[in-house]
Design a protein around this motif. Sequence first.
Motif, PDB file in Angstrom:
ATOM      1  N   ARG A  21       0.853  -1.344   0.105  1.00 50.16           N
ATOM      2  CA  ARG A  21      -0.041   0.081   0.035  1.00 50.16           C
ATOM      3  C   ARG A  21       0.832   1.400   0.027  1.00 50.16           C
ATOM      4  NH1 ARG A  21      -2.276  -0.710   6.340  1.00 50.16           N
ATOM      5  NH2 ARG A  21      -0.387  -0.301   7.242  1.00 50.16           N
ATOM      6  N   VAL A  22       0.299   2.224  -0.516  1.00 47.72           N
ATOM      7  CA  VAL A  22       0.915   3.665  -0.593  1.00 47.72           C
ATOM      8  C   VAL A  22       1.071   3.939   1.089  1.00 47.72           C
ATOM      9  CG1 VAL A  22      -0.177   4.447  -2.573  1.00 47.72           C
ATOM     10  CG2 VAL A  22      -1.199   5.178  -0.721  1.00 47.72           C
ATOM     11  N   PRO A  23       2.328   4.773   1.325  1.00 46.50           N
ATOM     12  CA  PRO A  23       2.506   5.226   2.756  1.00 46.50           C
ATOM     13  C   PRO A  23       1.483   5.869   3.541  1.00 46.50           C
ATOM     14  CG  PRO A  23       4.362   5.812   1.351  1.00 46.50           C
ATOM     15  CD  PRO A  23       3.184   5.449   0.397  1.00 46.50           C
ATOM     16  N   HIS A  24       0.514   6.578   2.944  1.00 48.07           N
ATOM     17  CA  HIS A  24      -0.480   7.137   3.493  1.00 48.07           C
ATOM     18  C   HIS A  24      -2.010   6.825   3.186  1.00 48.07           C
ATOM     19  CE1 HIS A  24       2.188  10.644   4.714  1.00 48.07           C
ATOM     20  NE2 HIS A  24       2.668  10.408   3.402  1.00 48.07           N
ATOM     21  N   ALA A  25      -1.671   5.357   3.051  1.00 49.44           N
ATOM     22  CA  ALA A  25      -3.041   4.613   2.568  1.00 49.44           C
ATOM     23  C   ALA A  25      -4.295   4.817   3.816  1.00 49.44           C
ATOM     24  CB  ALA A  25      -2.804   3.143   2.384  1.00 49.44           C
ATOM     25  N   GLU A  26      -3.738   4.783   5.084  1.00 47.65           N
ATOM     26  CA  GLU A  26      -4.651   4.739   6.236  1.00 47.65           C
ATOM     27  C   GLU A  26      -5.366   6.271   6.160  1.00 47.65           C
ATOM     28  OE1 GLU A  26      -2.909   3.910  10.002  1.00 47.65           O
ATOM     29  OE2 GLU A  26      -2.471   1.888   9.377  1.00 47.65           O
ATOM     30  N   ARG A  27      -4.568   7.487   5.908  1.00 48.37           N
ATOM     31  CA  ARG A  27      -5.325   8.554   5.806  1.00 48.37           C
ATOM     32  C   ARG A  27      -6.409   8.656   4.529  1.00 48.37           C
ATOM     33  NH1 ARG A  27      -3.559  12.671   1.878  1.00 48.37           N
ATOM     34  NH2 ARG A  27      -1.472  12.125   2.186  1.00 48.37           N
ATOM     35  N   ILE A  28      -5.970   8.031   3.116  1.00 45.33           N
ATOM     36  CA  ILE A  28      -6.828   7.848   2.344  1.00 45.33           C
ATOM     37  C   ILE A  28      -8.156   7.186   2.531  1.00 45.33           C
ATOM     38  CG2 ILE A  28      -7.053   7.107  -0.101  1.00 45.33           C
ATOM     39  CD1 ILE A  28      -5.148   9.887   0.298  1.00 45.33           C
ATOM     40  N   THR A  29      -8.041   5.978   3.084  1.00 44.98           N
ATOM     41  CA  THR A  29      -9.124   5.048   3.534  1.00 44.98           C
ATOM     42  C   THR A  29     -10.024   5.898   4.447  1.00 44.98           C
ATOM     43  OG1 THR A  29      -8.001   3.760   4.960  1.00 44.98           O
ATOM     44  CG2 THR A  29      -8.241   2.925   2.693  1.00 44.98           C
ATOM     45  N   ALA A  30      -9.438   6.534   5.612  1.00 42.24           N
ATOM     46  CA  ALA A  30     -10.164   7.111   6.278  1.00 42.24           C
ATOM     47  C   ALA A  30     -10.846   8.463   5.805  1.00 42.24           C
ATOM     48  CB  ALA A  30      -9.330   7.692   7.524  1.00 42.24           C
ATOM     49  N   VAL A  31     -10.116   9.205   5.151  1.00 42.26           N
ATOM     50  CA  VAL A  31     -10.805  10.266   4.315  1.00 42.26           C
ATOM     51  C   VAL A  31     -12.060   9.726   3.677  1.00 42.26           C
ATOM     52  CG1 VAL A  31     -10.275  12.021   2.612  1.00 42.26           C
ATOM     53  CG2 VAL A  31      -8.699  11.860   4.859  1.00 42.26           C
ATOM     54  N   GLY A  32     -11.746   8.604   2.808  1.00 39.65           N
ATOM     55  CA  GLY A  32     -12.602   8.245   1.838  1.00 39.65           C
ATOM     56  C   GLY A  32     -13.880   8.079   2.529  1.00 39.65           C
ATOM     57  N   GLU A  33     -14.030   7.217   3.718  1.00 37.57           N
ATOM     58  CA  GLU A  33     -15.102   6.959   4.264  1.00 37.57           C
ATOM     59  C   GLU A  33     -15.951   8.364   4.945  1.00 37.57           C
ATOM     60  OE1 GLU A  33     -14.299   4.595   7.978  1.00 37.57           O
ATOM     61  OE2 GLU A  33     -13.440   3.015   6.759  1.00 37.57           O
ATOM     62  N   SER A  34     -15.302   9.189   5.170  1.00 39.84           N
ATOM     63  CA  SER A  34     -15.729  10.441   5.309  1.00 39.84           C
ATOM     64  C   SER A  34     -16.583  11.149   4.332  1.00 39.84           C
ATOM     65  CB  SER A  34     -15.061  11.528   6.192  1.00 39.84           C
ATOM     66  OG  SER A  34     -15.701  12.683   6.759  1.00 39.84           O
TER      67      SER A  34
END
Length: 194
Positions: A21-34
Amino acid sequence: MSAALFVIDIQNDLATDPGTRVPHAERITAVGESILRTARAALEKETLGGIVFVQHEEVPEDGTLVRGSEPWKLVFEPRAGASQERLVHKSTRDTFASNSDLASELKASGISHIIAFGIQSECCVESTCNGALNAGFEVTLLSGAHSTYHNAEKTAEDIEREVEDRLQMRGAQVVQWTEAVIMWEKGSQIRPQQ
């Protein structure tokens, strides 16, 4: 005028697999949920015209995003029976190049504005935004909601900013994802800059 939200290539290989995964994947998935939660509410209020989930696929010789495989699966999918949510597949970086009828179909349904986020910033996100601009759409990129891999010279954050700068030079607007969410929550449309 109506807008469609493009959710670009948020797939297991890029977003959830710890090894790839990309280094900031957790940010992208959290932001994506919102983003998706508020975008779906905006669909109900008719302040958003649709959501397009984009899924990249490759042949085994070219990569791991092989149709039907675990790496290829989407983190976020269209809801079953939701007529304003659609899935499109692509085999090139530009979603519009892979789907020659997509621009005309969107325009026929009243879409004139594409709002985009996803993975990878300088690849499929930028190429799809350019494809949308070339097809005559207004384009908004959601800052903080797209990312990529570091490379030998630059961090992912540097690449994110460079992509935003290049797209702005082409006439796209860049809006913080949090601003988009606030606008949808207030029942407003995200309008392209004049």
